[in-house]
Design a protein around this motif. Structure first.
Motif, PDB file in Angstrom:
ATOM      1  N   UNK A 102       3.223 -16.041  -0.074  1.00 54.40           N
ATOM      2  CA  UNK A 102       2.901 -16.711  -1.300  1.00 54.40           C
ATOM      3  C   UNK A 102       2.567 -15.494  -2.305  1.00 54.40           C
ATOM      4  N   UNK A 103       2.443 -16.326  -3.422  1.00 52.40           N
ATOM      5  CA  UNK A 103       2.315 -15.661  -4.582  1.00 52.40           C
ATOM      6  C   UNK A 103       0.953 -15.025  -4.595  1.00 52.40           C
ATOM      7  N   UNK A 104       0.494 -14.008  -4.331  1.00 49.52           N
ATOM      8  CA  UNK A 104      -0.815 -13.626  -4.075  1.00 49.52           C
ATOM      9  C   UNK A 104      -1.792 -13.311  -5.515  1.00 49.52           C
ATOM     10  N   UNK A 105      -0.850 -13.476  -6.477  1.00 44.32           N
ATOM     11  CA  UNK A 105      -1.449 -13.324  -7.671  1.00 44.32           C
ATOM     12  C   UNK A 105      -2.088 -14.646  -8.328  1.00 44.32           C
ATOM     13  N   UNK A 106      -1.473 -15.798  -7.642  1.00 40.65           N
ATOM     14  CA  UNK A 106      -2.065 -17.006  -8.261  1.00 40.65           C
ATOM     15  C   UNK A 106      -2.819 -17.794  -7.288  1.00 40.65           C
ATOM     16  N   UNK A 107      -3.256 -17.226  -6.173  1.00 37.36           N
ATOM     17  CA  UNK A 107      -3.960 -18.011  -5.110  1.00 37.36           C
ATOM     18  C   UNK A 107      -5.127 -17.020  -4.937  1.00 37.36           C
ATOM     19  N   UNK A 108      -6.221 -18.080  -4.566  1.00 34.88           N
ATOM     20  CA  UNK A 108      -7.574 -17.406  -4.613  1.00 34.88           C
ATOM     21  C   UNK A 108      -7.665 -16.569  -3.068  1.00 34.88           C
ATOM     22  N   UNK A 109      -8.468 -15.669  -3.336  1.00 35.01           N
ATOM     23  CA  UNK A 109      -8.513 -14.767  -2.167  1.00 35.01           C
ATOM     24  C   UNK A 109     -10.052 -14.445  -2.189  1.00 35.01           C
ATOM     25  N   UNK A 110     -10.509 -13.858  -0.906  1.00 33.52           N
ATOM     26  CA  UNK A 110     -11.866 -13.505  -0.677  1.00 33.52           C
ATOM     27  C   UNK A 110     -12.472 -14.726   0.139  1.00 33.52           C
ATOM     28  N   UNK A 111     -13.873 -14.460  -0.032  1.00 30.80           N
ATOM     29  CA  UNK A 111     -14.657 -15.709   0.821  1.00 30.80           C
ATOM     30  C   UNK A 111     -14.352 -17.122   0.426  1.00 30.80           C
ATOM     31  N   UNK A 112     -14.506 -17.792   1.281  1.00 25.16           N
ATOM     32  CA  UNK A 112     -14.381 -19.337   1.201  1.00 25.16           C
ATOM     33  C   UNK A 112     -15.698 -19.987   0.716  1.00 25.16           C
ATOM     34  N   UNK A 145       1.450 -24.513   7.895  1.00 26.91           N
ATOM     35  CA  UNK A 145       0.493 -24.054   7.318  1.00 26.91           C
ATOM     36  C   UNK A 145       0.850 -23.460   5.901  1.00 26.91           C
ATOM     37  N   UNK A 146       2.082 -23.049   5.807  1.00 24.02           N
ATOM     38  CA  UNK A 146       2.491 -22.697   4.525  1.00 24.02           C
ATOM     39  C   UNK A 146       2.377 -23.907   3.427  1.00 24.02           C
ATOM     40  N   UNK A 147       2.839 -25.134   3.940  1.00 28.54           N
ATOM     41  CA  UNK A 147       2.760 -26.333   2.879  1.00 28.54           C
ATOM     42  C   UNK A 147       1.423 -26.695   2.952  1.00 28.54           C
ATOM     43  N   UNK A 148       0.399 -26.497   3.523  1.00 28.84           N
ATOM     44  CA  UNK A 148      -0.949 -27.087   3.773  1.00 28.84           C
ATOM     45  C   UNK A 148      -1.668 -26.973   2.407  1.00 28.84           C
ATOM     46  N   UNK A 149      -1.613 -25.827   1.745  1.00 37.17           N
ATOM     47  CA  UNK A 149      -2.521 -25.614   0.791  1.00 37.17           C
ATOM     48  C   UNK A 149      -2.280 -26.721  -0.360  1.00 37.17           C
ATOM     49  N   UNK A 185      -3.719 -19.128   0.134  1.00 36.86           N
ATOM     50  CA  UNK A 185      -2.285 -18.729   1.012  1.00 36.86           C
ATOM     51  C   UNK A 185      -2.393 -19.550   2.121  1.00 36.86           C
ATOM     52  N   UNK A 186      -1.441 -20.174   2.741  1.00 39.95           N
ATOM     53  CA  UNK A 186      -1.344 -20.675   3.872  1.00 39.95           C
ATOM     54  C   UNK A 186      -1.847 -20.019   5.237  1.00 39.95           C
TER      55      UNK A 186
END
Length: 300
Positions: A7-17, A38-42, A50-51
């Motif tokens: 996935x485009x890591x720049x556009x998805x949120x990362x870190x703690x949920x 899972x890829x389509x899930x988000x 990211x899925x």
DNA sequence: AACTGCACCAACCGCGTGGAT
DNA sequence: GATCCACGCGGTTGGTGCAGT
């Protein structure tokens, strides 16, 4: 030559949920059942994640049957036994522990159990050097000291194995490498054969078994030894008395024999050929870690 | 109270595998 | 058979909290 990112890591949120994200994911899985993509899930669930991250979060944390912490003595024993037998195959080990995830087991091993096991191992080595007449003579040795407290069964499982040696060679962490290096690779003659592994037997069924009064942890310990150690001890010149530091054998003699045999049967049923399988894998891939290689499909 | 080191664990990363095309 | 793609796995990292100084 890298793999394209999932996935485009720049556009998805990362870190703690956040709790809100957890709830979104939880409700989506509840309403849609098993996730097939899972890829389509988000996107479908309205998550900016990211899925892979969603999958991990669900499997390791949100799944309803997950247990966190509070490892029992029995679980410790299974982890130690299997780690010694098959190395860091965390998914396989976790599959024997209902409610545990590979990540959880891995963390638990790396942060706590490994130290516990090492401490017990050193304690046992000390006893070997000072408390017995040496390998092969332990059965005849005078039992002068009580057995180590059964708070950890790990040391008894920490015997040489090609699997752990193999993982030691390929592990970058160094911890496992030094751990594996403690053991001689002198038992490489692999008993090959036909493998028919039924790996999907969780520990929960142990709990369901009636536990005879005499079947304390030493008897359980004995059952696991029977499962994993015959090959490891190289044809029988390494007595069970050795495995228990000289005192275990006499202790075991005091056990109810029916309790022992039932536990041995149980062990053989649950982990019938795991050891042989890993020996085969080790023989085929000496010093090469090969996930899945040599394993029957039920284990992978 | 402030700082430091350590332990713990959630999350990430990259790779191998296997199914689909 | 070759390629693509998603899944699953194991190793590693980074954030957080706690204990010790």
């Amino acid at each position: 030559m890298g793999r394209a990112p999932c996935c485009d890591k720049a556009s998805v949120k990362r870190g703690p949920w956040s709790p809100e994200e957890d709830e979104l994911l939880r409700s989506y899985v509840r309403s849609h059942g098993a996730v097939s993509n899972w890829i389509a899930l988000p996107q479908k669930a309205g998550l900016n994640r990211c899925g892979k991250s969603c999958r991990l979060r669900w499997l390791n944390y949100l799944r309803p049957d997950i247990k966190h912490g509070g490892y029992t003595e029995q679980e410790d024993m299974v982890i130690c036994s299997l780690y010694n037998s098959i190395g860091s195959r965390w998914s396989i080990i976790a599959s024997k522990l209902p409610g545990r995830t590979d990540n959880d087991v891995k963390n638990y091993w790396n942060t706590k159990l490994k130290k516990k096991a090492m401490a017990m191992h050193h304690q046992q080595q000390h006893y070997h050097h000072h408390g017995t007449a040496g390998r092969g003579h332990a059965r005849a040795a005078t039992i002068a000291t009580p057995p180590p407290a059964p708070q950890s069964q790990c040391a008894s499982y920490m015997q040489p194995s090609p699997a752990s040696a193999s993982s030691a060679v390929t592990t970058a962490s160094g911890d496992a490498a030094s751990f594996g290096a403690m053991y001689s690779p002198s038992h490489q003659a692999a008993p090959l054969g036909h493998y028919n592994v039924n790996a999907a037997a969780p520990l929960a069924e142990f709990s369901a078994m009636p536990t005879p009064a005499a079947a304390n942890s030493w008897a359980i310990n004995m059952a696991f030894e029977d499962m994993f150690l015959p090959e490891l001890v190289g044809g029988g010149d390494f007595s069970q008395a050795d495995l228990f530091g000289g005192f275990g054998a006499s202790l075991l003699q005091a056990q109810d024999s029916r309790a022992q045999s039932s536990l041995q049967e149980l062990s053989a049923c649950y982990f019938p050929n795991a050891q042989a399988e890993m020996w085969a894998a080790a023989a085929d891939h000496v010093n090469v870690k090969s996930p899945g290689a040599g394993l029957c499909p039920s284990l992978t």
